[in-house]
Motif scaffolding. Structure first.
Motif, short mmCIF file in Angstrom:
data_model
loop_
_atom_site.label_atom_id
_atom_site.label_comp_id
_atom_site.label_asym_id
_atom_site.label_seq_id
_atom_site.Cartn_x
_atom_site.Cartn_y
_atom_site.Cartn_z
N PRO B 123 0.84 -1.20 0.00
CA PRO B 123 0.00 0.00 0.00
C PRO B 123 0.88 1.25 0.00
O PRO B 123 1.96 1.26 0.57
N LYS B 124 0.42 2.31 -0.64
CA LYS B 124 1.29 3.45 -0.88
C LYS B 124 1.78 4.13 0.40
O LYS B 124 2.85 4.73 0.39
N HIS B 125 1.01 4.02 1.48
CA HIS B 125 1.45 4.69 2.70
C HIS B 125 2.73 4.06 3.26
O HIS B 125 3.38 4.63 4.13
N MET B 126 3.10 2.89 2.73
CA MET B 126 4.33 2.25 3.19
C MET B 126 5.53 2.66 2.33
O MET B 126 6.64 2.18 2.54
N GLY B 127 5.29 3.54 1.37
CA GLY B 127 6.37 3.94 0.50
C GLY B 127 6.40 3.06 -0.73
O GLY B 127 5.45 2.36 -1.03
N LEU B 128 7.50 3.10 -1.46
CA LEU B 128 7.62 2.29 -2.66
C LEU B 128 8.24 0.96 -2.27
O LEU B 128 9.44 0.81 -2.10
N MET B 129 7.36 -0.01 -2.11
CA MET B 129 7.78 -1.30 -1.57
C MET B 129 7.03 -2.39 -2.33
O MET B 129 5.92 -2.18 -2.77
N LEU B 130 7.68 -3.54 -2.51
CA LEU B 130 6.96 -4.64 -3.12
C LEU B 130 7.36 -5.97 -2.49
O LEU B 130 8.39 -6.07 -1.82
N ALA B 131 6.50 -6.94 -2.69
CA ALA B 131 6.79 -8.27 -2.18
C ALA B 131 6.71 -9.26 -3.33
O ALA B 131 5.91 -9.09 -4.25
N CYS B 133 6.89 -13.67 -4.13
CA CYS B 133 6.92 -14.99 -3.50
C CYS B 133 7.36 -16.01 -4.54
O CYS B 133 7.15 -15.81 -5.73
N SER B 134 7.98 -17.06 -4.08
CA SER B 134 8.57 -18.02 -5.01
C SER B 134 8.14 -19.45 -4.72
O SER B 134 7.62 -19.76 -3.65
N ALA B 135 8.40 -20.28 -5.70
CA ALA B 135 8.06 -21.68 -5.58
C ALA B 135 8.86 -22.36 -4.46
O ALA B 135 8.48 -23.42 -3.97
N ASP B 136 9.97 -21.76 -4.06
CA ASP B 136 10.76 -22.38 -2.98
C ASP B 136 10.28 -21.92 -1.61
O ASP B 136 10.92 -22.16 -0.59
N GLY B 137 9.15 -21.23 -1.57
CA GLY B 137 8.55 -20.90 -0.28
C GLY B 137 9.08 -19.65 0.38
O GLY B 137 8.87 -19.44 1.56
N VAL B 138 9.79 -18.81 -0.37
CA VAL B 138 10.34 -17.61 0.25
C VAL B 138 9.59 -16.37 -0.24
O VAL B 138 9.37 -16.19 -1.43
N VAL B 139 9.20 -15.54 0.73
CA VAL B 139 8.61 -14.24 0.40
C VAL B 139 9.67 -13.19 0.64
O VAL B 139 10.32 -13.18 1.68
N ARG B 140 9.86 -12.33 -0.35
CA ARG B 140 10.88 -11.28 -0.21
C ARG B 140 10.22 -9.92 -0.31
O ARG B 140 9.39 -9.69 -1.19
N ILE B 141 10.65 -9.04 0.56
CA ILE B 141 10.10 -7.68 0.55
C ILE B 141 11.22 -6.71 0.23
O ILE B 141 12.25 -6.67 0.91
N TYR B 142 11.02 -5.94 -0.81
CA TYR B 142 12.00 -4.97 -1.27
C TYR B 142 11.49 -3.55 -1.11
O TYR B 142 10.29 -3.30 -1.20
N GLU B 143 12.44 -2.64 -0.93
CA GLU B 143 12.04 -1.24 -0.85
C GLU B 143 12.95 -0.35 -1.69
O GLU B 143 14.15 -0.59 -1.78
N ALA B 144 12.35 0.64 -2.33
CA ALA B 144 13.14 1.65 -3.03
C ALA B 144 13.12 2.88 -2.14
O ALA B 144 12.12 3.59 -2.09
N PRO B 145 14.20 3.15 -1.40
CA PRO B 145 14.18 4.25 -0.43
C PRO B 145 14.01 5.62 -1.09
O PRO B 145 13.39 6.50 -0.51
N ASP B 146 14.54 5.77 -2.29
CA ASP B 146 14.36 7.02 -3.01
C ASP B 146 13.35 6.78 -4.13
O ASP B 146 13.67 6.14 -5.13
N VAL B 147 12.15 7.32 -3.94
CA VAL B 147 11.10 7.00 -4.93
C VAL B 147 11.39 7.59 -6.30
O VAL B 147 10.75 7.21 -7.28
N MET B 148 12.35 8.50 -6.36
CA MET B 148 12.69 9.06 -7.67
C MET B 148 13.76 8.24 -8.36
O MET B 148 14.08 8.48 -9.50
#
Lengths: 615, 360
Positions: B123-131, B133-148
């Protein structure tokens, strides 16, 4: 294997079902409905708003009269819409044909609800209202009536007696008698019979709207009249004329005789009202349900089963308001009808009497549905805003969600949306919309637009970013774009330090252009000493000072010159890229030039300041 | 009741995902042909393909839009074990004339060692972030600290779900009462009765995501999962696409009652379960107010579900795979009462006009 997939579109409430090669975008066809009913939606919006703002302090009769007027207004809007549709239907313009019958049904139901719930007609007037209702809505026989009346010799027309029967069934005594008189003059043999029948019809006691008689009086009179009719029938007065005899039987409320005229009544509710007229004209509202059920059963006679419309009307006769609303919600493919009707009933305080929590929730539920639907339309969404405003529980959050999704296709539209949000203190939505517009402008390199949007969003970080871009552009091109905007920043300049610097820097250039060198010089110095300018820009500023230093007239004072020198030394000494400075020839030359210019200026200004004036 | 427009997608292989942008005027499709296409809606309602490009070296499973506050940004994920972030570049004027735009890759996320099955922006209030998920069962959360600067993303969290993941959903609630939350679905096929839906919540104290709940009643493979938008409710609503359609409510219990400090525990109820598709359900999707749920299944149909004001969920519409409604099944019936007229031609014309309104 293909995995069917669906997703929602926020704007048009659509979704997709892709197969391997095709994507289907599906919309609720209410979009078409909305298009053809725009006028209805616009005008009913006005009535709705009037109702919300109307005087609640009015009590009793005046309030009721007010509410009945609102109901009539809604109905007249429906009728006006039907008129428009008729024209379109005549031209066979697709959905219009269906819409006319739907609108007609809506008006029929609304009218009945008005009589039973809003006006809450009591015994006596109730029958009169129902008669009006039937006359207004059962129109299948109108063309036949017109045909007979306009013929040269109506009494000879093969449908003559049908029309007389229609009038009798609808309680239109004067018209029936008028037609009968034509028959009598054409057929003198039946003059006697005619006179008697005419007299009976003339004398028939009916409820009146004024307070001229009580129900008891009416019932008494009616009983006597009924007995009189009975005597004539049993005496065989009309035996030689089956038509007249049948009319007499109808007057006596003979169900079989009335049912024989099924084709002329066309609906069970017409049958109901006719029955009531001739057997129980003082019917009370709460008694309606029994007559309604038996009428429907007798009329349909097991040959056909009730249609959705029939069930809705039945629920109304049974005073099951919630049932009416529920059935209408299911059957009608739009929320307009149930939303507005329920709102009106709520204002009549009718829903609350059932169950407060349940009732008030239903009004809001339906209004939310209706208003949400409006948001899928590119201009009617504005009506939706007002409806949300009058939903105390969820209206605001629904509005927040919907208004964010209104496509900001033009700047005008964005401003319109913003005004709505600002009026309602929806700060987060304001910020978000401005940010979206700023981003769009920035991507398209429209820096001025991007800057004004970020100022409106009060987005300091973004304003800083755009100011940096402006400054970068200036360094590259040597001039500013969007001068108007920067010159007129006013207090919004304070949003971010970088923005303040941008504004002030531009001011410096303006002052220089106007040859107000002393002011320009002061400003330039302040930009550095007050740390308004970012360090990265100091070199540029000092370079800007050069032309001022090389004017014929001395501009910078001694003190100011010392300040400038200090700034230059701070810049070169404290600079971690000292190496860079030393290696870069251009930079080194600039620094040398500055030092020279500053020294020369210092020399001149010391002399000037040391000189006594006038000597 | 419904009008369907059909678009020849022109992908050379199966389409796996389709996604509308925030305002519903742009659409992205992705396919086993390794490409993503972007479609724009014109003023008259037609959809035009404005970009089509190869995005991965394997089937592209999902595509999703970022919030327009961040610009025109897409993310895609693929069998090729990567996820990618794309940004639209405002093109040259002759491109604009031709109605074409360009998308450039800003970053490739290569941390996964198996097929990446879903990617979703937070959600946008969390900044520019995405998650992802993979077939190996791992969820990864990434963030772009500078939205520009969309080329700089950092891996903030790695969550090991222990079961092969098929789908994720962020809780869209921006209420301060709710910590960031993500639901993960698993399509693990091996015979076990492990919960195939897990809920992870961000713990402010440990600054990590920890498992808050597992829906023990969901033991069949899960294909899609979706939190409903929150209209100021204190509880959450989650839709699950598995062998049937299921809707759960999650009511946060007071934190003092929980054993693990800082983590919310939930009271879970199933408020609806529908097996009308009579086959695997592949997707669930909410409308913007969280009042209508759409589901699609192997029966080739899309069904719409809605709760009435008594909070009872019912089916309010069915569409076949070709976009046409199933006759007689929808409760939103056409009002064909002929007002007492026995005129059969009126009936026929009513039926006729409703059929002709379906465009193809």
């Amino acid at each position: 294997l293909c995995f069917p997939c669906c997703t929602h579109s926020p704007y048009s409430q659509a979704f997709l079902t892709p197969s391997s090669s095709r994507v289907f975008v599906v919309r609720r066809d209410q979009d078409i409905y909305i298009h053809t009913l725009r006028k209805l939606f616009n005008e009913s919006h006005g009535i709705f708003m009037g109702l919300q703002r109307s005087e609640e302090e009015l009590a009793g009769k005046s309030r009721k009269a007010q509410l009945v007027q609102v109901s009539k207004n809604y109905r007249s809007v429906i009728r006006a819409c039907m008129e428009d549709m008729h024209q379109a239907a005549a031209l066979k313009l697709g959905p219009a044909f269906l819409q006319v019958s739907i609108l007609s049904a809506m008006e029929l139901i609304w009218n009945l609800c008005e009589i039973l719930f809003v006006e809450a007609a009591t015994a006596g007037p109730l029958l009169l209202r129902l008669l009006d209702w039937v006359r207004l809505h059962v129109c299948d026989v109108d063309s036949m009536v017109r045909e007979v009346l306009s013929s040269e010799s109506p009494s000879k027309h093969k449908l003559f007696w049908n029309v007389v029967d229609v009038f009798v069934l609808q309680g239109r005594m004067d018209e029936a008698r008028h037609l009968l008189s034509k028959e009598a003059s054409a057929n003198p043999a039946s003059m006697n019979m005619y006179k008697i029948l005419d007299d009976l019809m003339k004398k028939m006691p009916v409820p009146s709207l004024g307070n001229t008689q009580t129900l008891t009086e009416l019932e008494l009179k009616w009983q006597h009249w009924h007995e009189e009719c009975q005597r004539y029938l049993q005496d065989g007065t009309f035996a030689s004329n089956p038509h007249m005899e049948s009319i007499c039987k109808i007057l006596l409320g003979d169900e079989d005789a009335i049912l024989e005229k099924k084709e002329l009544m066309t609906t069970w509710y017409h049958f109901l009202v006719t029955r009531l007229l001739y057997s129980h004209p003082t019917v009370k509202p709460m008694e309606l349900r029994f007559y309604a059920q038996s009428s429907m059963d007798l009329f349909l006679g097991g040959e056909s089963s009730p249609e959705p419309l029939d069930l809705i009307l039945m629920a109304a006769f049974e005073f099951e308001m919630h049932q009416v609303i529920k059935e209408c919600s299911i059957v009608l493919s739009n929320w307009w009808f149930v939303a507005h009707l329920t709102d009106l009933l709520d204002h009549c305080k009718l829903l609350q009497s059932h169950n407060l929590y349940f009732g008030s929730n239903m009004r809001e539920f339906l209004l939310l549905e209706y208003a949400s639907g409006l948001f899928s339309h590119h201009s009617l969404w504005q009506l939706g805003v007002d409806y949300f405003d009058h939903c105390p529980q969820f209206g605001r959050v629904y509005l927040e969600l919907h208004i964010e999704r209104v496509p900001l296709s033009t700047e005008q539209k964005a401003l319109k949306v913003l005004r709505i949000c600002e009026q309602r203190q929806m700060h987060e939505q304001v910020r978000s919309i401005c940010k979206i517009m700023a981003m769009k402008a920035l991507r398209n390199n429209r820096l001025g637009s991007a800057l004004s949007w970020s100022i409106r969003a009060k987005d300091a970080a973004f304003a800083t970013l755009i100011s940096d871009r402006f400054l970068k552009d200036y360094c590259e091109k040597g001039c500013f774009s969007d001068l108007d905007l920067i010159d007129n920043l006013g207090p919004s300049m304070l949003l971010s330090d970088r923005l303040t610097f941008l504004g002030k820097y531009r001011e410096f250039h303006r002052l220089y252009g106007e040859k107000r060198f002393a002011e320009a010089a002061r400003l330039l110095l302040t930009l550095m000493t007050a740390h308004i300018a970012p360090c990265s820009f100091w070199m540029t500023l000092l370079t800007d000072a050069l032309p001022l230093l090389e004017q014929k007239e001395v501009i910078f004072s001694a003190e100011q010159t010392y300040e400038l020198m200090r700034c230059l030394e701070d810049l070169t000494a404290g600079n971690p890229d000292k190496q860079k400075f030393q290696d870069d020839d251009v930079e080194t030359t600039k620094v040398e030039m500055l030092r020279l210019a500053l020294a020369r200026n210092l020399a001149r200004v010391i002399v000037k300041e040391g000189t006594v004036e006038g000597s | 009741m419904f009008v369907a427009r059909s678009i020849a997608a022109d992908h050379r292989d199966l389409i796996h995902d389709v996604s509308f942008d925030f305002h519903g005027r742009r659409m992205a499709t992705c396919s086993s042909d390794q490409s993503v296409k972007v479609w724009d809606k014109s003023e008259n309602g037609d959809w035009h393909c404005t970009a089509s490009w190869k995005t991965h070296s394997g089937s592209v499973w999902r595509v999703t839009w970022a919030h327009p506050e961040f610009g025109q940004v897409l993310a895609s994920c693929s069998f090729d074990r990567t996820a990618a972030v794309w940004e639209e570049i405002v093109g040259e004027s002759n491109d604009k004339l031709r109605g074409q735009s360009h998308w450039v890759k800003r970053t490739t996320l290569v941390d996964s060692r198996t097929s990446v099955t879903d990617v979703k922006f937070a959600p946008k209030h969390m900044g520019l972030m995405l998650a992802t998920c993979s077939a190996d069962g791992v969820v990864r959360i990434y963030e772009a600290p500078d939205v520009m600067n969309l080329s700089q993303w950092s891996l903030q969290h790695e969550i090991s779900c222990k079961l092969s993941c098929s789908c994720i959903s962020w809780n869209p609630s921006s209420s301060r009462a709710h910590s960031p939350m993500i639901a993960v679905g698993s399509d693990d096929n091996s015979p076990n009765i492990l919960a195939k839906v897990q809920i992870y919540e961000y713990n402010e104290n440990t600054r990590k995501y920890a498992k808050a709940e597992a829906l023990m009643t969901v033991t069949d493979p899960v294909h899609d999962i979706a939190f409903a938008p929150n209209l100021g409710r204190s509880f959450h609503i989650l839709a699950v696409a598995t062998k049937d359609v299921r809707i759960f409510t999650l009511k946060p219990l007071r934190k003092e009652l929980t054993s693990s400090g800082g983590l919310t525990k939930f009271e879970i109820h199933i408020v609806a379960q529908f097996d009308n598709h009579n086959s695997q359900v592949w997707r669930v999707s909410w409308n913007i107010t969280g009042t209508v749920l759409a589901s699609s299944g192997d029966d080739g149909c899309v069904r719409l579900w809605k709760a009435n004001y008594m909070d009872n969920w019912k089916c309010t519409g069915i569409l076949k795979g070709n976009g046409s409604p199933v006759n007689g099944s929808s409760q939103q019936g056409i009002f064909n009462a002929s007002l007492g007229s026995a005129n059969t031609s009126l009936q026929n014309s009513l039926n006729g006009s409703s059929a002709s309104r379906k465009q193809s």
